[in-house]
Design a protein around this motif. Sequence first.
Motif, PDB file in Angstrom:
ATOM      1  N   VAL A   6     -40.501  16.719   3.785  1.00  0.00           N
ATOM      2  CA  VAL A   6     -41.508  16.887   3.886  1.00  0.00           C
ATOM      3  C   VAL A   6     -42.379  14.171   4.166  1.00  0.00           C
ATOM      4  O   VAL A   6     -41.825  14.601   2.937  1.00  0.00           O
ATOM      5  CB  VAL A   6     -43.308  17.136   4.579  1.00  0.00           C
ATOM      6  N   GLY A   7     -42.637  14.275   5.027  1.00  0.00           N
ATOM      7  CA  GLY A   7     -43.108  12.774   4.904  1.00  0.00           C
ATOM      8  C   GLY A   7     -44.336  12.827   5.523  1.00  0.00           C
ATOM      9  O   GLY A   7     -44.428  13.479   6.851  1.00  0.00           O
ATOM     10  N   SER A   8     -45.158  11.479   5.255  1.00  0.00           N
ATOM     11  CA  SER A   8     -46.519  11.186   6.038  1.00  0.00           C
ATOM     12  C   SER A   8     -46.218   9.684   6.277  1.00  0.00           C
ATOM     13  O   SER A   8     -45.263   8.699   5.718  1.00  0.00           O
ATOM     14  CB  SER A   8     -47.796  11.738   5.501  1.00  0.00           C
ATOM     15  N   THR A 310     -51.650  17.201   4.496  1.00  0.00           N
ATOM     16  CA  THR A 310     -52.289  18.172   3.331  1.00  0.00           C
ATOM     17  C   THR A 310     -52.360  19.693   3.814  1.00  0.00           C
ATOM     18  O   THR A 310     -52.687  20.189   2.824  1.00  0.00           O
ATOM     19  CB  THR A 310     -53.829  17.037   3.249  1.00  0.00           C
ATOM     20  N   GLU A 311     -52.509  19.769   4.741  1.00  0.00           N
ATOM     21  CA  GLU A 311     -52.566  21.436   5.198  1.00  0.00           C
ATOM     22  C   GLU A 311     -50.923  21.877   5.011  1.00  0.00           C
ATOM     23  O   GLU A 311     -50.977  22.872   4.610  1.00  0.00           O
ATOM     24  CB  GLU A 311     -52.993  21.226   7.170  1.00  0.00           C
ATOM     25  N   THR A 312     -50.102  21.781   5.370  1.00  0.00           N
ATOM     26  CA  THR A 312     -48.794  22.091   4.957  1.00  0.00           C
ATOM     27  C   THR A 312     -48.816  22.225   3.321  1.00  0.00           C
ATOM     28  O   THR A 312     -48.905  22.998   2.785  1.00  0.00           O
ATOM     29  CB  THR A 312     -47.685  21.161   4.617  1.00  0.00           C
ATOM     30  N   LEU A 313     -49.695  21.313   2.667  1.00  0.00           N
ATOM     31  CA  LEU A 313     -49.709  21.603   1.073  1.00  0.00           C
ATOM     32  C   LEU A 313     -51.026  22.673   0.419  1.00  0.00           C
ATOM     33  O   LEU A 313     -50.333  23.862   0.095  1.00  0.00           O
ATOM     34  CB  LEU A 313     -49.950  20.219   0.347  1.00  0.00           C
ATOM     35  N   ALA A 314     -52.032  22.241   1.279  1.00  0.00           N
ATOM     36  CA  ALA A 314     -52.204  24.231   1.060  1.00  0.00           C
ATOM     37  C   ALA A 314     -52.142  25.286   1.578  1.00  0.00           C
ATOM     38  O   ALA A 314     -52.325  26.358   1.034  1.00  0.00           O
ATOM     39  CB  ALA A 314     -53.580  23.623   2.141  1.00  0.00           C
ATOM     40  N   MET A 315     -51.193  25.157   2.358  1.00  0.00           N
ATOM     41  CA  MET A 315     -50.596  26.582   3.007  1.00  0.00           C
ATOM     42  C   MET A 315     -49.463  27.194   2.112  1.00  0.00           C
ATOM     43  O   MET A 315     -49.753  28.372   1.229  1.00  0.00           O
ATOM     44  CB  MET A 315     -49.915  26.221   4.425  1.00  0.00           C
ATOM     45  N   ALA A 316     -48.832  25.782   1.659  1.00  0.00           N
ATOM     46  CA  ALA A 316     -47.768  26.340   0.613  1.00  0.00           C
ATOM     47  C   ALA A 316     -48.368  27.154  -0.907  1.00  0.00           C
ATOM     48  O   ALA A 316     -47.608  27.217  -1.206  1.00  0.00           O
ATOM     49  CB  ALA A 316     -46.939  25.296  -0.298  1.00  0.00           C
TER      50      ALA A 316
END
Length: 326
Positions: A6-8, A310-316
């Motif tokens: 992932v990158g942003s 941010t959502e991906t990090l929270a889900m992880a």
Amino acid sequence: MSNKPVGSLSIDLDNKWAYLRAAGNADWETASSYLPMATQRIVDLLGELNLPLTVFLVGRDLDDESDVDAIHHFDQLGQWEPANHSLNHLPWMHTMSDSEIQSEIMTTHDRIFSRFGTRPVGFRGPGFSCPTEVLRVLIRNDYSYDASIFPTSMAPVARAVFLARTNLQGEEREKAKKLYGGFDAMRNPNRPFVRQEQVDGQTHRLREIPVSTLPFLRTPIHFSYVTFLATFSVTLAKLYFASALNLCRLTGTAPSLLLHPPDFLGCEDDADMAYFPGMKMSRDAKLSFMRWALSKFANEFNVLTMREQTETLAMAQTATPQPATT
Ligand SMILES: [Zn+2]
């Protein structure tokens, strides 16, 4: 689902007046806007590469109909996210009172909602300035991330160059002497982390997504810096950018890369901007370099908006197995 790391990708949509004011130009308030030209070019290139974008908006520009129309060009992208970059783009938020900080953030917050129908959840302080009161305002208003940290080893160098080039005088020059922090900027992580802040007697969490720098050396890798290198040698700039992406992948650092409108403008586009670093390149040379760099980023990483990151990090974090209780 993509197997790529992932990158942003984000842009600080700083208008010409912000650059001229920072340079101490007395006519900054009457400067023309380059947003219509810049946003169309950004959308053309990012659209071609199918890249999403987080757009940090300055509230002052949201009062102008033609600038708002220009920002609506981003609707042509598959995905974009409006985020908050303060009201007046004053890079010394650390010298402001709590009520000034509240007004700088919330006026822009309200304007973004009324202009685009989306409640912003991300903030980046101009000049990477982020005093604690900024975090408190963000937490009270349900923001999910801050992106004001720039963990670079070059902060003192960047400040010295800024002070040598600007015509700012008096109180503003004094405030500018604190820009970008000292070497302690490097003590911050170069990857997303969680910040904890006390608000109204309770501990709250907010995710911090720093602007990525080169792992280990902590030199800048955002596009304005890389295009500046390209004014000396395109080969060197490409080598540096390619190595930076490799090093991010090898160290498991999700690169959060930052754009600015001048990354899409050449020397023939705006004479007022000729003074700024990276503005000696022709339009064709600049756009060709940006196409190369952005395609490389798109090919090697699963590029998200910062909100999605941010959502991906929270889900992880939620999916991480917790110790068994039974
Ligand atoms: Zn900015």
